[in-house]
Motif scaffolding. Sequence first.
Motif, PDB file in Angstrom:
ATOM      1  N   ILE A 103       9.519 -17.581  -8.285  1.00  0.00           N
ATOM      2  CA  ILE A 103      10.818 -16.998  -7.971  1.00  0.00           C
ATOM      3  C   ILE A 103      11.687 -17.014  -9.224  1.00  0.00           C
ATOM      4  CG2 ILE A 103      12.936 -17.259  -6.628  1.00  0.00           C
ATOM      5  CD1 ILE A 103      11.267 -18.406  -4.366  1.00  0.00           C
ATOM      6  N   PRO A 104      12.091 -15.845  -9.741  1.00  0.00           N
ATOM      7  CA  PRO A 104      12.951 -15.828 -10.933  1.00  0.00           C
ATOM      8  C   PRO A 104      14.325 -16.414 -10.616  1.00  0.00           C
ATOM      9  CG  PRO A 104      11.993 -13.667 -10.490  1.00  0.00           C
ATOM     10  CD  PRO A 104      11.767 -14.495  -9.279  1.00  0.00           C
ATOM     11  N   VAL A 105      14.944 -16.996 -11.618  1.00  0.00           N
ATOM     12  CA  VAL A 105      16.271 -17.580 -11.480  1.00  0.00           C
ATOM     13  C   VAL A 105      17.239 -16.851 -12.403  1.00  0.00           C
ATOM     14  CG1 VAL A 105      17.677 -19.647 -11.783  1.00  0.00           C
ATOM     15  CG2 VAL A 105      15.370 -19.832 -10.826  1.00  0.00           C
ATOM     16  N   MET A 106      18.306 -16.333 -11.821  1.00  0.00           N
ATOM     17  CA  MET A 106      19.373 -15.664 -12.566  1.00  0.00           C
ATOM     18  C   MET A 106      20.640 -16.495 -12.435  1.00  0.00           C
ATOM     19  SD  MET A 106      21.292 -12.053 -11.690  1.00  0.00           S
ATOM     20  CE  MET A 106      20.202 -10.906 -12.521  1.00  0.00           C
ATOM     21  N   ILE A 107      21.302 -16.770 -13.550  1.00  0.00           N
ATOM     22  CA  ILE A 107      22.604 -17.432 -13.528  1.00  0.00           C
ATOM     23  C   ILE A 107      23.656 -16.408 -13.908  1.00  0.00           C
ATOM     24  CG2 ILE A 107      24.044 -19.216 -14.573  1.00  0.00           C
ATOM     25  CD1 ILE A 107      21.564 -20.929 -14.884  1.00  0.00           C
ATOM     26  N   GLY A 108      24.694 -16.307 -13.080  1.00  0.00           N
ATOM     27  CA  GLY A 108      25.732 -15.316 -13.299  1.00  0.00           C
ATOM     28  C   GLY A 108      26.945 -15.905 -13.990  1.00  0.00           C
ATOM     29  N   GLY A 109      27.591 -15.076 -14.815  1.00  0.00           N
ATOM     30  CA  GLY A 109      28.805 -15.482 -15.503  1.00  0.00           C
ATOM     31  C   GLY A 109      28.682 -15.283 -16.996  1.00  0.00           C
ATOM     32  N   GLY A 110      29.772 -15.505 -17.704  1.00  0.00           N
ATOM     33  CA  GLY A 110      29.761 -15.272 -19.140  1.00  0.00           C
ATOM     34  C   GLY A 110      30.326 -16.401 -19.968  1.00  0.00           C
ATOM     35  N   GLY A 111      30.541 -17.572 -19.354  1.00  0.00           N
ATOM     36  CA  GLY A 111      31.090 -18.696 -20.115  1.00  0.00           C
ATOM     37  C   GLY A 111      30.162 -19.105 -21.243  1.00  0.00           C
ATOM     38  N   GLU A 112      30.708 -19.134 -22.449  1.00  0.00           N
ATOM     39  CA  GLU A 112      29.858 -19.313 -23.624  1.00  0.00           C
ATOM     40  C   GLU A 112      29.425 -20.757 -23.850  1.00  0.00           C
ATOM     41  OE1 GLU A 112      31.828 -17.353 -26.914  1.00  0.00           O
ATOM     42  OE2 GLU A 112      32.375 -15.690 -25.584  1.00  0.00           O
ATOM     43  N   ARG A 113      30.223 -21.727 -23.430  1.00  0.00           N
ATOM     44  CA  ARG A 113      29.859 -23.126 -23.666  1.00  0.00           C
ATOM     45  C   ARG A 113      29.013 -23.694 -22.530  1.00  0.00           C
ATOM     46  NH1 ARG A 113      33.246 -26.848 -23.612  1.00  0.00           N
ATOM     47  NH2 ARG A 113      34.956 -25.792 -22.548  1.00  0.00           N
ATOM     48  N   LYS A 114      29.362 -23.405 -21.300  1.00  0.00           N
ATOM     49  CA  LYS A 114      28.681 -24.022 -20.164  1.00  0.00           C
ATOM     50  C   LYS A 114      27.658 -23.084 -19.520  1.00  0.00           C
ATOM     51  CE  LYS A 114      32.483 -27.159 -18.903  1.00  0.00           C
ATOM     52  NZ  LYS A 114      31.750 -28.439 -19.061  1.00  0.00           N
ATOM     53  N   THR A 115      28.104 -21.908 -19.077  1.00  0.00           N
ATOM     54  CA  THR A 115      27.217 -21.026 -18.317  1.00  0.00           C
ATOM     55  C   THR A 115      26.015 -20.589 -19.136  1.00  0.00           C
ATOM     56  OG1 THR A 115      29.079 -20.219 -16.997  1.00  0.00           O
ATOM     57  CG2 THR A 115      27.079 -18.881 -17.017  1.00  0.00           C
ATOM     58  N   LEU A 116      26.248 -20.125 -20.341  1.00  0.00           N
ATOM     59  CA  LEU A 116      25.131 -19.619 -21.141  1.00  0.00           C
ATOM     60  C   LEU A 116      24.224 -20.739 -21.643  1.00  0.00           C
ATOM     61  CD1 LEU A 116      26.858 -16.685 -23.022  1.00  0.00           C
ATOM     62  CD2 LEU A 116      25.433 -16.615 -20.973  1.00  0.00           C
ATOM     63  N   ARG A 117      24.755 -21.950 -21.754  1.00  0.00           N
ATOM     64  CA  ARG A 117      23.874 -23.085 -22.048  1.00  0.00           C
ATOM     65  C   ARG A 117      22.947 -23.363 -20.870  1.00  0.00           C
ATOM     66  NH1 ARG A 117      22.755 -27.978 -19.818  1.00  0.00           N
ATOM     67  NH2 ARG A 117      24.967 -28.456 -19.564  1.00  0.00           N
ATOM     68  N   LEU A 118      23.466 -23.275 -19.649  1.00  0.00           N
ATOM     69  CA  LEU A 118      22.617 -23.451 -18.470  1.00  0.00           C
ATOM     70  C   LEU A 118      21.566 -22.346 -18.385  1.00  0.00           C
ATOM     71  CD1 LEU A 118      25.230 -24.522 -15.765  1.00  0.00           C
ATOM     72  CD2 LEU A 118      23.581 -25.979 -16.945  1.00  0.00           C
ATOM     73  N   VAL A 119      21.958 -21.128 -18.735  1.00  0.00           N
ATOM     74  CA  VAL A 119      20.980 -20.028 -18.767  1.00  0.00           C
ATOM     75  C   VAL A 119      19.844 -20.374 -19.720  1.00  0.00           C
ATOM     76  CG1 VAL A 119      20.603 -17.632 -19.478  1.00  0.00           C
ATOM     77  CG2 VAL A 119      22.632 -18.221 -18.132  1.00  0.00           C
ATOM     78  N   ALA A 120      20.205 -20.792 -20.932  1.00  0.00           N
ATOM     79  CA  ALA A 120      19.192 -21.099 -21.938  1.00  0.00           C
ATOM     80  C   ALA A 120      18.264 -22.219 -21.493  1.00  0.00           C
ATOM     81  CB  ALA A 120      19.873 -21.473 -23.255  1.00  0.00           C
ATOM     82  N   GLN A 121      18.790 -23.161 -20.735  1.00  0.00           N
ATOM     83  CA  GLN A 121      17.998 -24.333 -20.359  1.00  0.00           C
ATOM     84  C   GLN A 121      17.179 -24.112 -19.095  1.00  0.00           C
ATOM     85  OE1 GLN A 121      20.177 -27.930 -20.668  1.00  0.00           O
ATOM     86  NE2 GLN A 121      18.536 -29.237 -19.902  1.00  0.00           N
ATOM     87  N   TYR A 122      17.720 -23.316 -18.139  1.00  0.00           N
ATOM     88  CA  TYR A 122      17.099 -23.298 -16.818  1.00  0.00           C
ATOM     89  C   TYR A 122      16.685 -21.919 -16.309  1.00  0.00           C
ATOM     90  CZ  TYR A 122      19.111 -27.999 -16.436  1.00  0.00           C
ATOM     91  OH  TYR A 122      19.442 -29.319 -16.645  1.00  0.00           O
ATOM     92  N   ALA A 123      17.234 -20.842 -16.823  1.00  0.00           N
ATOM     93  CA  ALA A 123      17.132 -19.548 -16.143  1.00  0.00           C
ATOM     94  C   ALA A 123      16.137 -18.597 -16.794  1.00  0.00           C
ATOM     95  CB  ALA A 123      18.505 -18.879 -16.085  1.00  0.00           C
ATOM     96  N   ASP A 124      15.733 -17.614 -15.999  1.00  0.00           N
ATOM     97  CA  ASP A 124      14.941 -16.490 -16.480  1.00  0.00           C
ATOM     98  C   ASP A 124      15.818 -15.296 -16.827  1.00  0.00           C
ATOM     99  OD1 ASP A 124      12.222 -17.629 -15.732  1.00  0.00           O
ATOM    100  OD2 ASP A 124      13.208 -17.628 -13.775  1.00  0.00           O
TER     101      ASP A 124
END
Length: 316
Positions: A176-197
Motif C-alpha cells: 500500500i503506497p503512503v502519501m503525506i500531504g502538505g508543504g511544510g519544509e521542516r516537518k512535513t517534508l522530512r516525514l515524507v523523506a523518512q516514511y512516504a512513497d
Amino acid sequence: MTRLGYQIPNFTYPGVEPERLFPAITRQAVDAETHGFDTIFVMDHFYQLPILGTPDQEMVECYTLLSALAQHTSRARLSALVTGNTYRNPTLLAKTVTALDVVSEGRAQLGIGAGWFELEHDALGFEFGTFTDRFQKLEEALVIILGMLRGERPSLDGKWYRVHDAINSPAPLGRIPVMIGGGGERKTLRLVAQYADESNLICAPNEIARKLDALAGHCETLGRDRSEITVTLQTSACIAPTHDQATHEFEAYLARNPAAEVRRASTIVGDPDEVAARYTDLLATGIDGVTVNAPANCHIDDRVALLGQTLAPLIT
C-alpha cells in the motif's frame, strides 16, 4: 503511484437530494477512472471546509465511501486526500486501510497528514492539541501503521500511542503506497523523506522549486534516494467546452458558495486548451504529477470526463 489524481472535496450539488448523492459521487469516480485519472481521492473530514462551504453541508465519512466506490471502479487507486491522523487510533487506521485494500482487490493507498481543522475537532470531541503535538502524533502513528501494513507486528511505548505486538490480519494484498500531504519544509517534508512513497504539495506554483529543494535536502540527510518519491501538487480546476461556459459555471459556484471566493485566483478556469496550457506550465516546474478537484462543476455531466481527457495526455 499517483501521477494524475481526482479529488472529490464536496458533496453539495445543485438539485441533488440526499437519496441521489451516492450516484452523483459514483458517476464522478467512474468518469475519472474511465478518462485517465489513476487515483480517486475523497477528503477525510466530517464538516465542510470554510473555503468550500459551511460546516453543515454534506460530508460523507471517507473510508466507508471509498469502500463503496471500490465496488463501482476496477483500476484506479482509492485514497483519502488526506486522512487526518487525529481522528483515528493508528492501529484502527491500519486495519481500515487494509480492509479497503482487500475489498478493492489491492487498490488502497494511504494518504495521511497531521490534521488541522480545529473547529471540527472542538465540535466533535477530537483532541486537537498544539502544532507540535499533532506532528509528534503523526510520526508515532506512521511507525505503527507502516509496521502493520508491511507485515510486521510493531510495538511502541510512545508519548502518544502504546501498542504491543500489533497484528494486522488479513494482510494487505500488495504494498500500500503512503502519501503525506502538505508543504511544510521542516516537518512535513522530512516525514515524507523518512516514511512516504509520495508527497502531495499544497503550495503556490512559485514555491514548488523551494519545496522540492527542501525535500531533496531531507532525503540527502536521511540517505534516501529522492527519485523514489513521487511528488504531486494539489490544484483546483473548472473546465468546460468553451471559455464562456467555464467562466459562467465558476461564477455560479461562487454565487452559491461565497466563502469560495478566496479560491478565485488559484482555480484554473477555462476551455480544454486553456486548462492544458496552465497544467503544462505546472508540470514543467519539476513535479511528477497533479491532484485535481473541480468543486465548481463536478456535478455537471461530462465535466470530469473532459478534465481527464484534457490532462491525461500531459502526464508522461
